[in-house]
Design a protein around this motif. Structure first.
Motif, PDB file in Angstrom:
ATOM      1  N   PHE A 106      86.813  68.378  35.359  1.00 29.50           N
ATOM      2  CA  PHE A 106      87.955  68.851  35.579  1.00 29.50           C
ATOM      3  C   PHE A 106      88.628  69.612  35.210  1.00 29.50           C
ATOM      4  CE2 PHE A 106      86.942  63.895  36.113  1.00 29.50           C
ATOM      5  CZ  PHE A 106      86.625  64.268  37.891  1.00 29.50           C
ATOM      6  N   ILE A 107      88.576  70.148  34.344  1.00 29.14           N
ATOM      7  CA  ILE A 107      89.474  71.663  33.564  1.00 29.14           C
ATOM      8  C   ILE A 107      89.118  72.434  33.656  1.00 29.14           C
ATOM      9  CG2 ILE A 107      90.261  72.532  31.325  1.00 29.14           C
ATOM     10  CD1 ILE A 107      89.677  69.757  30.079  1.00 29.14           C
ATOM     11  N   PRO A 108      87.806  73.063  34.018  1.00 27.28           N
ATOM     12  CA  PRO A 108      87.949  74.624  34.933  1.00 27.28           C
ATOM     13  C   PRO A 108      88.061  74.580  36.409  1.00 27.28           C
ATOM     14  CG  PRO A 108      85.483  73.369  34.343  1.00 27.28           C
ATOM     15  CD  PRO A 108      87.221  72.008  33.552  1.00 27.28           C
ATOM     16  N   GLN A 109      87.821  73.443  37.222  1.00 23.60           N
ATOM     17  CA  GLN A 109      88.192  72.916  38.561  1.00 23.60           C
ATOM     18  C   GLN A 109      89.810  72.798  38.855  1.00 23.60           C
ATOM     19  OE1 GLN A 109      86.157  69.453  40.518  1.00 23.60           O
ATOM     20  NE2 GLN A 109      84.154  69.668  38.015  1.00 23.60           N
ATOM     21  N   ALA A 110      90.517  72.400  37.835  1.00 24.08           N
ATOM     22  CA  ALA A 110      91.899  72.641  37.403  1.00 24.08           C
ATOM     23  C   ALA A 110      92.126  73.278  37.332  1.00 24.08           C
ATOM     24  CB  ALA A 110      93.438  71.519  36.646  1.00 24.08           C
ATOM     25  N   LEU A 111      92.510  74.691  36.889  1.00 25.17           N
ATOM     26  CA  LEU A 111      93.163  75.783  36.002  1.00 25.17           C
ATOM     27  C   LEU A 111      92.186  76.902  37.583  1.00 25.17           C
ATOM     28  CD1 LEU A 111      91.598  76.123  32.659  1.00 25.17           C
ATOM     29  CD2 LEU A 111      93.715  75.722  33.263  1.00 25.17           C
ATOM     30  N   ILE A 112      90.907  76.305  38.202  1.00 23.90           N
ATOM     31  CA  ILE A 112      90.962  77.429  39.458  1.00 23.90           C
ATOM     32  C   ILE A 112      91.632  77.321  39.842  1.00 23.90           C
ATOM     33  CG2 ILE A 112      89.079  77.488  41.204  1.00 23.90           C
ATOM     34  CD1 ILE A 112      86.532  77.335  39.404  1.00 23.90           C
ATOM     35  N   ILE A 113      91.825  75.779  40.451  1.00 23.30           N
ATOM     36  CA  ILE A 113      93.241  75.819  41.754  1.00 23.30           C
ATOM     37  C   ILE A 113      94.682  75.999  41.246  1.00 23.30           C
ATOM     38  CG2 ILE A 113      94.770  73.951  42.551  1.00 23.30           C
ATOM     39  CD1 ILE A 113      92.126  72.419  42.324  1.00 23.30           C
ATOM     40  N   ILE A 114      94.515  75.778  40.021  1.00 22.02           N
ATOM     41  CA  ILE A 114      96.593  76.545  39.319  1.00 22.02           C
ATOM     42  C   ILE A 114      96.701  78.344  39.851  1.00 22.02           C
ATOM     43  CG2 ILE A 114      97.765  76.959  37.571  1.00 22.02           C
ATOM     44  CD1 ILE A 114      96.596  74.190  36.524  1.00 22.02           C
ATOM     45  N   PHE A 115      95.366  78.687  38.800  1.00 19.21           N
ATOM     46  CA  PHE A 115      95.152  80.416  39.358  1.00 19.21           C
ATOM     47  C   PHE A 115      95.172  81.068  40.361  1.00 19.21           C
ATOM     48  CE2 PHE A 115      94.871  79.566  34.399  1.00 19.21           C
ATOM     49  CZ  PHE A 115      95.287  79.510  33.737  1.00 19.21           C
ATOM     50  N   ALA A 116      94.709  80.605  41.373  1.00 19.79           N
ATOM     51  CA  ALA A 116      94.183  80.731  42.039  1.00 19.79           C
ATOM     52  C   ALA A 116      95.247  80.577  43.251  1.00 19.79           C
ATOM     53  CB  ALA A 116      93.249  79.486  42.993  1.00 19.79           C
ATOM     54  N   LYS A 117      96.200  79.386  42.935  1.00 14.58           N
ATOM     55  CA  LYS A 117      97.496  79.351  43.965  1.00 14.58           C
ATOM     56  C   LYS A 117      98.626  80.112  43.371  1.00 14.58           C
ATOM     57  CE  LYS A 117      99.990  76.970  47.305  1.00 14.58           C
ATOM     58  NZ  LYS A 117      99.100  77.904  47.933  1.00 14.58           N
ATOM     59  N   ARG A 118      98.642  80.216  42.206  1.00 12.93           N
ATOM     60  CA  ARG A 118      99.652  81.268  41.181  1.00 12.93           C
ATOM     61  C   ARG A 118      99.537  83.150  41.615  1.00 12.93           C
ATOM     62  NH1 ARG A 118     102.114  81.046  36.508  1.00 12.93           N
ATOM     63  NH2 ARG A 118     103.305  78.738  36.474  1.00 12.93           N
ATOM     64  N   LYS A 119      98.054  82.837  41.772  1.00 12.44           N
ATOM     65  CA  LYS A 119      97.741  84.810  42.676  1.00 12.44           C
ATOM     66  C   LYS A 119      97.845  84.741  43.996  1.00 12.44           C
ATOM     67  CE  LYS A 119      93.941  88.143  42.518  1.00 12.44           C
ATOM     68  NZ  LYS A 119      92.268  88.115  42.222  1.00 12.44           N
ATOM     69  N   HIS A 120      97.871  83.818  45.000  1.00  7.70           N
ATOM     70  CA  HIS A 120      98.116  83.865  45.768  1.00  7.70           C
ATOM     71  C   HIS A 120     100.095  84.056  46.195  1.00  7.70           C
ATOM     72  CE1 HIS A 120      97.831  82.583  50.062  1.00  7.70           C
ATOM     73  NE2 HIS A 120      96.569  82.546  50.321  1.00  7.70           N
ATOM     74  N   ASN A 121     100.195  83.206  45.377  1.00  7.03           N
ATOM     75  CA  ASN A 121     101.740  83.051  45.746  1.00  7.03           C
ATOM     76  C   ASN A 121     102.240  84.497  45.794  1.00  7.03           C
ATOM     77  OD1 ASN A 121     101.843  80.022  46.555  1.00  7.03           O
ATOM     78  ND2 ASN A 121     102.884  80.008  44.556  1.00  7.03           N
ATOM     79  N   LYS A 122     101.651  84.896  45.017  1.00  9.47           N
ATOM     80  CA  LYS A 122     102.461  86.272  44.130  1.00  9.47           C
ATOM     81  C   LYS A 122     101.727  87.595  44.927  1.00  9.47           C
ATOM     82  CE  LYS A 122     102.445  86.289  39.528  1.00  9.47           C
ATOM     83  NZ  LYS A 122     101.617  85.813  38.040  1.00  9.47           N
ATOM     84  N   LEU A 123     100.677  87.408  46.082  1.00  7.03           N
ATOM     85  CA  LEU A 123      99.911  88.564  47.030  1.00  7.03           C
ATOM     86  C   LEU A 123     101.326  87.888  47.893  1.00  7.03           C
ATOM     87  CD1 LEU A 123      96.534  88.124  46.533  1.00  7.03           C
ATOM     88  CD2 LEU A 123      98.199  90.356  45.483  1.00  7.03           C
ATOM     89  N   ALA A 124     102.192  86.595  48.731  1.00  3.80           N
ATOM     90  CA  ALA A 124     101.927  86.842  49.673  1.00  3.80           C
ATOM     91  C   ALA A 124     104.021  87.115  49.869  1.00  3.80           C
ATOM     92  CB  ALA A 124     102.025  84.636  50.120  1.00  3.80           C
TER      93      ALA A 124
END
Length: 124
Positions: A106-124
């Protein structure tokens, strides 16, 4: 590559792995439950109960993963940040309690979600 687009499928794959491990490790117990007629076949047998829940958790992970994938496909955005942090905390606690387990998946899955959302929020 946008790994977040596959977050739901990764969670479902974890559920499938969980079911495969459950069946291979507890085959004799599942066979016994089946031949006992399933209905009220666990009784107060802790090993049967644990085996049953081990299997059911795999099904829950698949359903949750498919629901997450539906959200991702519909919204075309990463899963909510709270989900990534919740999954991360859940996995870290699980790794401490049961170090030799699948909680590490679950750790890599969680990190994928966390970093993707942070990156997505910066782009928005």
């Amino acid at each position: 590559m946008k790994y977040w687009k596959y977050s739901g499928m990764l969670l479902s794959a974890t559920g499938i792995i969980h079911i495969i491990v459950a069946i291979t490790q507890e085959w004799n117990i599942y066979k016994e439950l089946f031949f006992d007629g399933l209905i009220n076949s666990i009784g107060d047998n802790l090993q049967k109960a644990l085996s049953f829940w081990f299997f059911i958790i795999g099904i829950i992970l698949i359903v949750f993963g498919q629901t997450l994938q539906y959200y991702i496909n519909k919204e075309q955005m990463p899963a909510p940040l709270f989900l990534g942090y919740s999954l991360f905390v859940f996995s870290i606690v699980g790794c401490f309690i049961v170090p030799l387990s699948g909680f590490w998946l679950f750790i890599p899955q969680a990190l994928i979600i966390i970093f993707a959302k942070r990156k997505h929020n910066k782009l928005a």
